[in-house]
Design a protein around this motif. Structure first.
Motif, PDB file in Angstrom:
ATOM      1  N   ASN A  50      -1.077  31.469  30.970  1.00 19.23           N
ATOM      2  CA  ASN A  50       0.234  31.782  31.534  1.00 19.23           C
ATOM      3  C   ASN A  50       1.006  30.512  31.898  1.00 19.23           C
ATOM      4  O   ASN A  50       1.572  30.384  32.970  1.00 19.23           O
ATOM      5  CB  ASN A  50       0.109  32.705  32.759  1.00 19.23           C
ATOM      6  CG  ASN A  50       1.448  33.267  33.193  1.00 19.23           C
ATOM      7  OD1 ASN A  50       2.354  33.412  32.385  1.00 19.23           O
ATOM      8  ND2 ASN A  50       1.574  33.563  34.472  1.00 19.23           N
ATOM      9  N   ILE A  51       1.015  29.573  30.956  1.00 20.72           N
ATOM     10  CA  ILE A  51       1.760  28.327  31.120  1.00 20.72           C
ATOM     11  C   ILE A  51       2.855  28.335  30.064  1.00 20.72           C
ATOM     12  O   ILE A  51       2.588  28.157  28.880  1.00 20.72           O
ATOM     13  CB  ILE A  51       0.848  27.094  30.973  1.00 20.72           C
ATOM     14  CG1 ILE A  51      -0.232  27.125  32.057  1.00 20.72           C
ATOM     15  CG2 ILE A  51       1.665  25.814  31.040  1.00 20.72           C
ATOM     16  CD1 ILE A  51      -1.269  26.037  31.916  1.00 20.72           C
ATOM     17  N   VAL A  52       4.096  28.543  30.489  1.00 21.85           N
ATOM     18  CA  VAL A  52       5.203  28.688  29.554  1.00 21.85           C
ATOM     19  C   VAL A  52       5.552  27.371  28.877  1.00 21.85           C
ATOM     20  O   VAL A  52       5.923  27.352  27.713  1.00 21.85           O
ATOM     21  CB  VAL A  52       6.438  29.286  30.269  1.00 21.85           C
ATOM     22  CG1 VAL A  52       7.614  29.393  29.328  1.00 21.85           C
ATOM     23  CG2 VAL A  52       6.097  30.652  30.838  1.00 21.85           C
ATOM     24  N   ARG A  53       5.414  26.261  29.611  1.00 24.96           N
ATOM     25  CA  ARG A  53       5.733  24.948  29.045  1.00 24.96           C
ATOM     26  C   ARG A  53       4.521  24.027  29.131  1.00 24.96           C
ATOM     27  O   ARG A  53       4.468  23.122  29.969  1.00 24.96           O
ATOM     28  CB  ARG A  53       6.922  24.342  29.780  1.00 24.96           C
ATOM     29  CG  ARG A  53       8.215  25.152  29.580  1.00 24.96           C
ATOM     30  CD  ARG A  53       9.409  24.500  30.231  1.00 24.96           C
ATOM     31  NE  ARG A  53       9.615  23.158  29.720  1.00 24.96           N
ATOM     32  CZ  ARG A  53       9.920  22.105  30.489  1.00 24.96           C
ATOM     33  NH1 ARG A  53      10.067  22.249  31.784  1.00 24.96           N
ATOM     34  NH2 ARG A  53      10.110  20.919  29.961  1.00 24.96           N
ATOM     35  N   PRO A  54       3.521  24.229  28.284  1.00 28.14           N
ATOM     36  CA  PRO A  54       2.311  23.419  28.367  1.00 28.14           C
ATOM     37  C   PRO A  54       2.573  21.919  28.221  1.00 28.14           C
ATOM     38  O   PRO A  54       1.923  21.108  28.879  1.00 28.14           O
ATOM     39  CB  PRO A  54       1.435  23.921  27.229  1.00 28.14           C
ATOM     40  CG  PRO A  54       2.034  25.181  26.758  1.00 28.14           C
ATOM     41  CD  PRO A  54       3.449  25.224  27.227  1.00 28.14           C
ATOM     42  N   GLY A  55       3.532  21.552  27.375  1.00 27.25           N
ATOM     43  CA  GLY A  55       3.837  20.127  27.191  1.00 27.25           C
ATOM     44  C   GLY A  55       4.272  19.457  28.477  1.00 27.25           C
ATOM     45  O   GLY A  55       3.917  18.296  28.740  1.00 27.25           O
ATOM     46  N   ALA A  56       5.017  20.158  29.296  1.00 26.36           N
ATOM     47  CA  ALA A  56       5.466  19.607  30.579  1.00 26.36           C
ATOM     48  C   ALA A  56       4.279  19.400  31.516  1.00 26.36           C
ATOM     49  O   ALA A  56       4.185  18.378  32.201  1.00 26.36           O
ATOM     50  CB  ALA A  56       6.497  20.532  31.222  1.00 26.36           C
ATOM     51  N   ARG A  57       3.368  20.391  31.541  1.00 22.30           N
ATOM     52  CA  ARG A  57       2.181  20.260  32.405  1.00 22.30           C
ATOM     53  C   ARG A  57       1.273  19.136  31.910  1.00 22.30           C
ATOM     54  O   ARG A  57       0.699  18.396  32.710  1.00 22.30           O
ATOM     55  CB  ARG A  57       1.389  21.573  32.453  1.00 22.30           C
ATOM     56  CG  ARG A  57       2.151  22.798  32.954  1.00 22.30           C
ATOM     57  CD  ARG A  57       2.648  22.731  34.401  1.00 22.30           C
ATOM     58  NE  ARG A  57       3.880  22.010  34.572  1.00 22.30           N
ATOM     59  CZ  ARG A  57       5.115  22.494  34.357  1.00 22.30           C
ATOM     60  NH1 ARG A  57       5.276  23.728  33.937  1.00 22.30           N
ATOM     61  NH2 ARG A  57       6.175  21.737  34.565  1.00 22.30           N
ATOM     62  N   ILE A  58       1.162  18.973  30.581  1.00 21.34           N
ATOM     63  CA  ILE A  58       0.370  17.874  30.012  1.00 21.34           C
ATOM     64  C   ILE A  58       0.969  16.538  30.441  1.00 21.34           C
ATOM     65  O   ILE A  58       0.253  15.615  30.845  1.00 21.34           O
ATOM     66  CB  ILE A  58       0.308  17.979  28.468  1.00 21.34           C
ATOM     67  CG1 ILE A  58      -0.546  19.173  28.040  1.00 21.34           C
ATOM     68  CG2 ILE A  58      -0.177  16.677  27.835  1.00 21.34           C
ATOM     69  CD1 ILE A  58      -2.027  19.055  28.329  1.00 21.34           C
TER      70      ILE A  58
END
Length: 101
Positions: A50-58
């Motif tokens: 449930n992570i809509v923007r995985p790139g941002a979290r990475i």
């Protein structure tokens, strides 16, 4: 309510971060825990964590000092559409055998 010292971020424990918790802290904790188990691609991070923007979290995890590498590949989404240049993320210590850094 969790207790934490003023001025310090509230740390989310992976065991306590359910996929319903959409705070950035909880998403980073879930993603890091998953990366420690092995590589994860963009679609899987969205669908299972449930992570809509995985790139941002990475990017945020990298900013916190985690050595996360990216391999680009072609993936097919749940609707059968092909997407080129999708990300497969992995910790540098958990590099998949087929990926060379």
């Amino acid at each position: 309510m969790s207790e934490h010292k003023k001025g310090q971020p509230n740390k989310a424990s992976p065991e306590k971060t359910h996929v319903e918790n959409t705070s950035g802290t909880a998403q980073r904790a879930r993603l890091l825990e998953r990366l420690q188990a092995g590589p994860i691609d963009t679609f899987t991070a969205i669908r299972e964590l449930n992570i809509v923007r995985p790139g941002a979290r990475i990017n945020e995890l990298r900013g916190l000092g985690h050595k996360i590498l990216t391999h680009r590949l072609t993936l097919t989404d749940d609707q059968g559409r092909t997407h080129q240049g999708m990300a497969l993320y992995y910790l540098s210590t958990n590099a998949p055998a087929q990926v060379t850094a």
